[in-house]
Design an enzyme around this catalytic site. Sequence first.
Site, PDB file in Angstrom:
ATOM      1  N   SER A 133      24.825 -39.717 -61.707  1.00  0.00           N
ATOM      2  CA  SER A 133      24.221 -38.917 -62.704  1.00  0.00           C
ATOM      3  C   SER A 133      25.236 -37.797 -63.327  1.00  0.00           C
ATOM      4  CB  SER A 133      23.024 -38.233 -62.282  1.00  0.00           C
ATOM      5  OG  SER A 133      22.265 -37.672 -63.273  1.00  0.00           O
TER       6      SER A 133
ATOM      7  N   GLU B 200      24.324 -46.044 -68.027  1.00  0.00           N
ATOM      8  CA  GLU B 200      23.046 -45.986 -67.696  1.00  0.00           C
ATOM      9  C   GLU B 200      22.658 -44.475 -68.109  1.00  0.00           C
ATOM     10  OE1 GLU B 200      21.200 -43.816 -65.114  1.00  0.00           O
ATOM     11  OE2 GLU B 200      23.178 -42.793 -65.043  1.00  0.00           O
TER      12      GLU B 200
ATOM     13  N   HIS C 116      18.906 -44.369 -62.382  1.00  0.00           N
ATOM     14  CA  HIS C 116      17.799 -43.174 -62.103  1.00  0.00           C
ATOM     15  C   HIS C 116      16.468 -43.810 -61.727  1.00  0.00           C
ATOM     16  CE1 HIS C 116      20.762 -40.323 -64.013  1.00  0.00           C
ATOM     17  NE2 HIS C 116      20.080 -39.550 -63.506  1.00  0.00           N
TER      18      HIS C 116
END
Length: 304
Positions: free
Chosen positions: A109, A208, A278
């Site tokens: 992330s 992503e 995620h």
Amino acid sequence: MINPKPLFPGARVALIAPSGPVPPERLEPAVRSVEKLGLVPVVYESCRSAHGYLAGEDQLRADDLNHAFADRSIDGILCIRGGYGAQRILKKLDFSCIRKHPKFFSGYSDVTTLHIALNQLCGFITYHTPMPSTELYDGADEYTMKSLKRVMFGDSAGTLENPGSMEPEVLVPGCACGRLTGGNLSLVASSLGTPFEIDTRGKILFLEDVDEEPYRIDRMLTQLLLAGKLNDCAGLMFGYWTRIEAEQPDRSLTLLQIFRELIVPQGRPALMNLACGHSLPSMSLPMGKKLKMDASAKKISILR
């Protein structure tokens, strides 16, 4: 690229929060989840600090990362969570010192920022993995844990395979070979124009994202396209696009339409629907490692 020494039972690992603050109720179960892996967690101050939406002020978070790399008693570094803020500490990091002490380093992330910097400026492989206070604290599925342990304890050769219930999808057929880079699209795009800009030349680009509208995904992919990053790469891997929802679906493009309009014309081999990002289950990825991707056969191999 240097491949840092793998972790081992009893290894001392620093838990740091380079981005957002850890919810206090998650810290203890996050520490226990690391202990269950057979590791000895060393909790750094950023894990207990908060400065608005940050895990303490910038200098504190940078100091934690610098000290964790410099401390010879620390065998590896686990980012305890993402959030926002890793970019704010980049100019406070001692990359010359970090380069001399390559260690197992993991997270995802917002940690994308640090993966890119450590791969490109320090020349060692890092690992895109679930994190202790985001997934591990609450228990993770067998597939996720097996993949995590595989990279953590040094068995990262072989193939990257989805769980049996998930089939990768071919976006653009063909084969590509190159070192793996990328991560969260928002962070990859925001690196452009900075001294820490992602270099995709001859590499396989993984992307992503989470909690964005389709038009924002379109905007960030277009930014990468205009910057030459999609043409420079050898191939692309797309993971989870979690909660990517249009406020007005009847006035939006779908993700697949966006990919077909922006990615397919570039002609780079591309796979999508990979179990990474995620959501769970999630595979762990060796960032900076050389991969061979046969998109036509839906096969990705990690090369030694």
